[in-house]
Scaffold this motif. Structure first.
Motif, short mmCIF file in Angstrom:
data_model
loop_
_atom_site.label_atom_id
_atom_site.label_comp_id
_atom_site.label_asym_id
_atom_site.label_seq_id
_atom_site.Cartn_x
_atom_site.Cartn_y
_atom_site.Cartn_z
N ALA A 198 0.83 -1.21 0.00
CA ALA A 198 0.00 0.00 0.00
C ALA A 198 0.86 1.25 0.00
N GLN A 199 1.91 1.25 0.80
CA GLN A 199 2.80 2.41 0.86
C GLN A 199 3.49 2.63 -0.49
N TYR A 200 3.94 1.54 -1.09
CA TYR A 200 4.60 1.63 -2.39
C TYR A 200 3.63 2.16 -3.44
N ALA A 201 2.41 1.68 -3.42
CA ALA A 201 1.40 2.11 -4.40
C ALA A 201 1.06 3.59 -4.24
N VAL A 202 0.94 4.05 -3.00
CA VAL A 202 0.64 5.46 -2.76
C VAL A 202 1.75 6.34 -3.29
N ALA A 203 3.00 5.95 -3.04
CA ALA A 203 4.15 6.72 -3.52
C ALA A 203 4.16 6.80 -5.05
N LEU A 204 3.89 5.67 -5.70
CA LEU A 204 3.86 5.66 -7.17
C LEU A 204 2.72 6.52 -7.70
N LEU A 205 1.57 6.45 -7.04
CA LEU A 205 0.42 7.25 -7.47
C LEU A 205 0.71 8.74 -7.36
N LEU A 206 1.32 9.13 -6.26
CA LEU A 206 1.69 10.53 -6.09
C LEU A 206 2.67 10.95 -7.19
N ALA A 207 3.66 10.12 -7.45
CA ALA A 207 4.66 10.43 -8.48
C ALA A 207 4.03 10.55 -9.86
N ALA A 208 3.08 9.68 -10.16
CA ALA A 208 2.46 9.65 -11.48
C ALA A 208 1.61 10.89 -11.75
N THR A 209 1.19 11.60 -10.69
CA THR A 209 0.37 12.79 -10.90
C THR A 209 1.14 13.91 -11.60
N THR A 210 2.46 13.79 -11.69
CA THR A 210 3.23 14.80 -12.41
C THR A 210 2.76 14.90 -13.87
N ILE A 211 2.37 13.78 -14.45
CA ILE A 211 1.95 13.80 -15.85
C ILE A 211 0.64 14.56 -16.05
N PRO A 212 -0.46 14.23 -15.35
CA PRO A 212 -1.69 15.01 -15.56
C PRO A 212 -1.56 16.47 -15.15
N ILE A 213 -0.76 16.77 -14.12
CA ILE A 213 -0.59 18.16 -13.71
C ILE A 213 0.07 18.96 -14.82
N VAL A 214 1.17 18.46 -15.36
CA VAL A 214 1.88 19.18 -16.41
C VAL A 214 1.05 19.22 -17.69
N GLU A 215 0.30 18.16 -17.98
CA GLU A 215 -0.57 18.17 -19.16
C GLU A 215 -1.61 19.28 -19.05
N CYS A 216 -2.17 19.46 -17.87
CA CYS A 216 -3.16 20.53 -17.68
C CYS A 216 -2.53 21.90 -17.87
N VAL A 217 -1.34 22.10 -17.30
CA VAL A 217 -0.66 23.39 -17.45
C VAL A 217 -0.34 23.65 -18.92
N LYS A 218 0.16 22.64 -19.61
CA LYS A 218 0.47 22.79 -21.04
C LYS A 218 -0.78 23.16 -21.85
N PHE A 219 -1.90 22.57 -21.49
CA PHE A 219 -3.15 22.86 -22.20
C PHE A 219 -3.47 24.34 -22.12
N PHE A 220 -3.39 24.92 -20.93
CA PHE A 220 -3.69 26.34 -20.77
C PHE A 220 -2.60 27.21 -21.38
N GLN A 221 -1.35 26.74 -21.35
CA GLN A 221 -0.28 27.49 -22.00
C GLN A 221 -0.50 27.57 -23.51
N ARG A 222 -0.94 26.46 -24.10
CA ARG A 222 -1.22 26.46 -25.54
C ARG A 222 -2.38 27.39 -25.87
#
Length: 231
Positions: A198-222
């Motif tokens: 569970a701890q490992y999964a939570v850490a990976l999930l947190l790390a993976a949010t970098t992709i949707p966060i940056v994708e959202c920022v790029k969308f508004f930048q475009r």
């Protein structure tokens, strides 16, 4: 060989240098911010050996692979750079700052979530599990984030090309980082206790949010860029 081909290759090389610089500066800023916040609050989030590992192993393979990225589809449609433009022109400096802060927030969050899972309390104190989760989150966040940097403004999901070196570099960093946490002897040297599933999964999930966060920022930048072009 043609002049057009030479210009395209020159732009590709320069783009890739900017991507590598942006990646490495962003990751280093996240490390500095994380240590600064932990120091101010009075706990240890990562030890020197953890930072050394992240810089030498986690960051190195993706950074090298970004240097081999193919040219983006619109590379020859862009206007020539102004002679006085720095490597941080075009919003790269702002991107470095917000992306570094993004990884910082995820890393600090992982520390406190890890301690909460271990003890059931939200408190500011040293935590072995919290440190292990912060280490894993920062390492994996930087690996995921390296894929964001295949294009400064374009979506990861519409690039159309495939960077095999980046994928292999990310997998290599992922496996080595996981080994540091779980392999007997090696994890002892780094001061880690194996994380639960569970701890490992939570850490990976947190790390993976970098992709949707940056994708959202790029969308508004475009969108902002298009509006400026129209006006």
């Amino acid at each position: 060989a043609t002049i057009v081909g030479a210009v395209e290759e020159g732009r590709r090389i320069y783009d890739n240098i900017r991507k590598v610089v942006q990646f490495l500066l962003g990751t280093n800023i996240s490390e500095v911010f994380s240590i600064l916040i932990a120091t101010i609050l009075g706990f240890t989030i990562l030890k020197p050996v953890h930072l050394l590992w992240i810089n030498l192993v986690t960051d190195s393979f993706p950074a090298l692979a970004l240097g081999m990225e193919q040219a983006e589809k619109d590379i020859m449609l862009r206007k020539p750079r102004a002679k006085g433009d720095s490597i941080f022109a075009g919003g790269v400096g702002i991107d470095v700052l917000y992306q570094g802060f993004m990884v910082t927030v995820l890393t600090v969050a992982a520390f406190f979530i890890g301690h909460r899972i271990e003890t059931g309390n939200w408190e500011i104190t040293n935590s072995a599990v919290g440190t292990a989760m912060a280490f894993l989150t920062m390492s994996m966040a930087e690996i995921f984030h390296s894929f964001n940097l295949r294009s400064q403004r374009g979506s990861l999901f519409t690039i159309g090309s495939f960077n095999k070196s980046l994928l292999l570099g990310g997998i290599t960093s992922f496996l080595l980082t996981t080994a540091v946490i779980y392999l007997p002897g090696l994890n002892t040297a780094f001061g880690f206790e194996p994380l639960s599933g569970a701890q490992y999964a939570v850490a990976l999930l947190l790390a993976a949010t970098t992709i949707p966060i940056v994708e959202c920022v790029k969308f508004f930048q475009r969108r902002f860029t298009r509006r400026r072009a129209v006006s």
